[in-house]
Design a protein around this motif. Structure first.
Motif, PDB file in Angstrom:
ATOM      1  N   ILE A   1      42.695  42.680  31.260  1.00  5.57           N
ATOM      2  CA  ILE A   1      43.407  42.368  32.336  1.00  5.57           C
ATOM      3  C   ILE A   1      43.673  43.492  33.346  1.00  5.57           C
ATOM      4  O   ILE A   1      43.097  43.867  34.635  1.00  5.57           O
ATOM      5  CB  ILE A   1      44.533  41.363  32.641  1.00  5.57           C
ATOM      6  CG1 ILE A   1      44.248  40.050  31.990  1.00  5.57           C
ATOM      7  CG2 ILE A   1      45.082  41.518  33.786  1.00  5.57           C
ATOM      8  CD1 ILE A   1      45.721  39.429  31.680  1.00  5.57           C
ATOM      9  N   TYR A   2      44.049  44.838  32.933  1.00  7.60           N
ATOM     10  CA  TYR A   2      43.868  45.943  33.389  1.00  7.60           C
ATOM     11  C   TYR A   2      42.934  46.543  34.133  1.00  7.60           C
ATOM     12  O   TYR A   2      42.579  46.965  35.084  1.00  7.60           O
ATOM     13  CB  TYR A   2      44.860  46.969  32.385  1.00  7.60           C
ATOM     14  CG  TYR A   2      46.344  46.659  32.313  1.00  7.60           C
ATOM     15  CD1 TYR A   2      47.326  45.792  33.082  1.00  7.60           C
ATOM     16  CD2 TYR A   2      46.987  47.566  31.570  1.00  7.60           C
ATOM     17  CE1 TYR A   2      48.409  45.741  33.205  1.00  7.60           C
ATOM     18  CE2 TYR A   2      48.370  47.340  31.410  1.00  7.60           C
ATOM     19  CZ  TYR A   2      49.173  46.534  32.135  1.00  7.60           C
ATOM     20  OH  TYR A   2      50.584  46.428  31.959  1.00  7.60           O
ATOM     21  N   GLY A   3      41.770  46.432  32.873  1.00  8.10           N
ATOM     22  CA  GLY A   3      40.734  46.911  33.325  1.00  8.10           C
ATOM     23  C   GLY A   3      39.735  46.153  34.263  1.00  8.10           C
ATOM     24  O   GLY A   3      39.155  47.012  35.291  1.00  8.10           O
ATOM     25  N   ILE A   4      39.840  45.051  34.363  1.00  8.48           N
ATOM     26  CA  ILE A   4      39.183  44.026  35.232  1.00  8.48           C
ATOM     27  C   ILE A   4      39.841  44.350  36.720  1.00  8.48           C
ATOM     28  O   ILE A   4      39.206  44.391  37.752  1.00  8.48           O
ATOM     29  CB  ILE A   4      39.226  42.418  34.982  1.00  8.48           C
ATOM     30  CG1 ILE A   4      38.343  42.543  33.850  1.00  8.48           C
ATOM     31  CG2 ILE A   4      38.720  41.690  36.056  1.00  8.48           C
ATOM     32  CD1 ILE A   4      38.312  41.091  33.031  1.00  8.48           C
ATOM     33  N   ASN A   5      41.199  44.371  36.784  1.00  8.77           N
ATOM     34  CA  ASN A   5      41.893  44.465  38.020  1.00  8.77           C
ATOM     35  C   ASN A   5      41.905  45.818  38.515  1.00  8.77           C
ATOM     36  O   ASN A   5      41.496  45.949  39.791  1.00  8.77           O
ATOM     37  CB  ASN A   5      43.402  44.263  37.728  1.00  8.77           C
ATOM     38  CG  ASN A   5      44.257  44.520  38.850  1.00  8.77           C
ATOM     39  OD1 ASN A   5      44.226  43.524  39.852  1.00  8.77           O
ATOM     40  ND2 ASN A   5      44.974  45.482  39.007  1.00  8.77           N
ATOM     41  N   TYR A   6      41.467  46.839  37.870  1.00  6.98           N
ATOM     42  CA  TYR A   6      41.282  48.144  38.249  1.00  6.98           C
ATOM     43  C   TYR A   6      40.008  48.248  39.257  1.00  6.98           C
ATOM     44  O   TYR A   6      39.901  48.869  39.946  1.00  6.98           O
ATOM     45  CB  TYR A   6      41.462  49.365  37.229  1.00  6.98           C
ATOM     46  CG  TYR A   6      42.830  49.536  36.765  1.00  6.98           C
ATOM     47  CD1 TYR A   6      43.848  49.268  37.399  1.00  6.98           C
ATOM     48  CD2 TYR A   6      43.017  50.199  35.608  1.00  6.98           C
ATOM     49  CE1 TYR A   6      45.230  49.475  37.010  1.00  6.98           C
ATOM     50  CE2 TYR A   6      44.133  50.273  34.977  1.00  6.98           C
ATOM     51  CZ  TYR A   6      45.437  49.917  35.689  1.00  6.98           C
ATOM     52  OH  TYR A   6      46.514  50.399  35.439  1.00  6.98           O
ATOM     53  N   LEU A   7      38.978  47.548  38.383  1.00 11.79           N
ATOM     54  CA  LEU A   7      37.460  47.628  38.840  1.00 11.79           C
ATOM     55  C   LEU A   7      37.535  46.901  40.105  1.00 11.79           C
ATOM     56  O   LEU A   7      37.081  47.430  41.099  1.00 11.79           O
ATOM     57  CB  LEU A   7      36.776  46.915  37.486  1.00 11.79           C
ATOM     58  CG  LEU A   7      36.277  47.874  36.452  1.00 11.79           C
ATOM     59  CD1 LEU A   7      35.493  47.159  35.690  1.00 11.79           C
ATOM     60  CD2 LEU A   7      35.583  49.153  36.848  1.00 11.79           C
ATOM     61  N   ILE A   8      38.005  45.561  40.023  1.00 11.95           N
ATOM     62  CA  ILE A   8      38.046  44.859  41.401  1.00 11.95           C
ATOM     63  C   ILE A   8      38.760  45.439  42.551  1.00 11.95           C
ATOM     64  O   ILE A   8      38.367  45.759  43.955  1.00 11.95           O
ATOM     65  CB  ILE A   8      38.611  43.441  41.122  1.00 11.95           C
ATOM     66  CG1 ILE A   8      37.914  42.830  40.276  1.00 11.95           C
ATOM     67  CG2 ILE A   8      38.815  42.565  42.373  1.00 11.95           C
ATOM     68  CD1 ILE A   8      38.221  41.421  39.909  1.00 11.95           C
ATOM     69  N   THR A   9      39.889  46.166  42.305  1.00 10.66           N
ATOM     70  CA  THR A   9      40.741  46.957  43.350  1.00 10.66           C
ATOM     71  C   THR A   9      40.091  48.213  43.905  1.00 10.66           C
ATOM     72  O   THR A   9      40.014  48.342  45.030  1.00 10.66           O
ATOM     73  CB  THR A   9      42.099  47.353  42.677  1.00 10.66           C
ATOM     74  OG1 THR A   9      42.749  46.249  42.189  1.00 10.66           O
ATOM     75  CG2 THR A   9      43.004  47.963  43.583  1.00 10.66           C
ATOM     76  N   LEU A  10      39.316  48.730  42.880  1.00 11.32           N
ATOM     77  CA  LEU A  10      38.544  50.023  43.538  1.00 11.32           C
ATOM     78  C   LEU A  10      37.406  49.343  44.348  1.00 11.32           C
ATOM     79  O   LEU A  10      37.090  50.172  44.979  1.00 11.32           O
ATOM     80  CB  LEU A  10      37.932  50.644  42.094  1.00 11.32           C
ATOM     81  CG  LEU A  10      39.020  51.447  41.474  1.00 11.32           C
ATOM     82  CD1 LEU A  10      38.342  52.110  40.228  1.00 11.32           C
ATOM     83  CD2 LEU A  10      39.355  52.829  42.421  1.00 11.32           C
ATOM     84  N   PHE A  11      36.734  48.324  43.974  1.00  7.02           N
ATOM     85  CA  PHE A  11      35.794  47.834  44.921  1.00  7.02           C
ATOM     86  C   PHE A  11      36.473  47.575  46.179  1.00  7.02           C
ATOM     87  O   PHE A  11      35.428  47.762  47.198  1.00  7.02           O
ATOM     88  CB  PHE A  11      35.462  46.546  44.121  1.00  7.02           C
ATOM     89  CG  PHE A  11      34.539  45.659  45.097  1.00  7.02           C
ATOM     90  CD1 PHE A  11      33.232  45.993  45.528  1.00  7.02           C
ATOM     91  CD2 PHE A  11      35.093  44.337  45.702  1.00  7.02           C
ATOM     92  CE1 PHE A  11      32.307  45.201  46.197  1.00  7.02           C
ATOM     93  CE2 PHE A  11      34.260  43.640  46.500  1.00  7.02           C
ATOM     94  CZ  PHE A  11      32.851  44.181  46.937  1.00  7.02           C
TER      95      PHE A  11
END
Length: 213
Positions: A80-90
């Motif tokens: 969840i942390y990893g996916i959220n970081y990627l989407i937020t960076l997007f």
């Protein structure tokens, strides 16, 4: 009356006693103000991302991860942390691109399109945050309850038997609690980004009026 409204008033009246104000001067003022707003949206998104990472790192001590592991939530949380970081960076990248587009804008019509694009991006980001929080919270509640049921050893399971009404009450309370939590988050984002979005909308309206004059 702000400076832009005064310029528009003078431009429309074209009175001999007042300085002549050109279309380009009014457009330039709206453009500068819009560019500044979008820049702040980009800056706030960076701060939000950094603060989120720092909070997660601060909470992620050994005891925290051990408690998650006991609930079978450690791997899920990492994903969840990893996916959220990627989407937020997007989204941060999208905010940056919106800022670059507005900086390179050369006409009122293009600036209006850029303002619409920026507002849609921010609204999509807020919607993502709310939906992802709702899904993650519901998933965590389900996993924790399931884990508790599987690991609890009781000789008399009568107190743990729930009828349809009990489950309905529990579901209702859970949904209400999550709803209140999401409402607080939504209110926070309205304070964080809502003021800037309203200013962008005002700029858009002024550009519409300017284009019609």
């Amino acid at each position: 009356m702000d400076g832009l409204e005064l310029l528009k008033k003078n431009w429309k009246k074209q009175e001999a006693t007042l300085p002549k104000v050109s279309y380009d001067e009014i457009y330039k003022m709206i453009w500068k103000r819009s560019s500044s707003i979008v820049k702040w949206i980009f800056i706030i998104s960076i701060f939000e991302f950094v603060i989120g990472v720092l909070l997660n790192v601060g909470l992620a001590d050994k005891e925290y991860w051990n408690s998650l592991e006991q609930l079978d939530l450690k791997e899920v949380t990492i994903w969840i942390y990893g996916i959220n970081y990627l989407i937020t960076l997007f989204f941060v990248f999208r905010f940056y691109m919106n800022y670059r587009r507005i900086n390179a804008t050369s006409s009122a019509k293009k600036l209006m399109r850029d303002i619409i694009r920026t507002r849609k991006t921010v609204k999509s980001y807020i919607l993502y945050v709310l939906i992802s929080l709702a899904i993650v919270t519901l998933a965590y509640v389900y996993i924790i309850i399931y884990h508790h049921i599987q690991d609890t050893q009781v000789t008399d399971n009568t107190p743990y038997v729930f009828d349809a009404l009990d489950w309905l009450k529990f579901t209702g309370i859970t949904v209400i609690a999550i709803g209140i939590f999401l409402a607080v988050i939504w209110f926070f984002y309205q304070l964080l980004y809502g003021i800037l979005l309203r200013r962008l909308k005002k700029n858009y309206t002024q550009l519409e009026n300017l284009d019609c004059d």
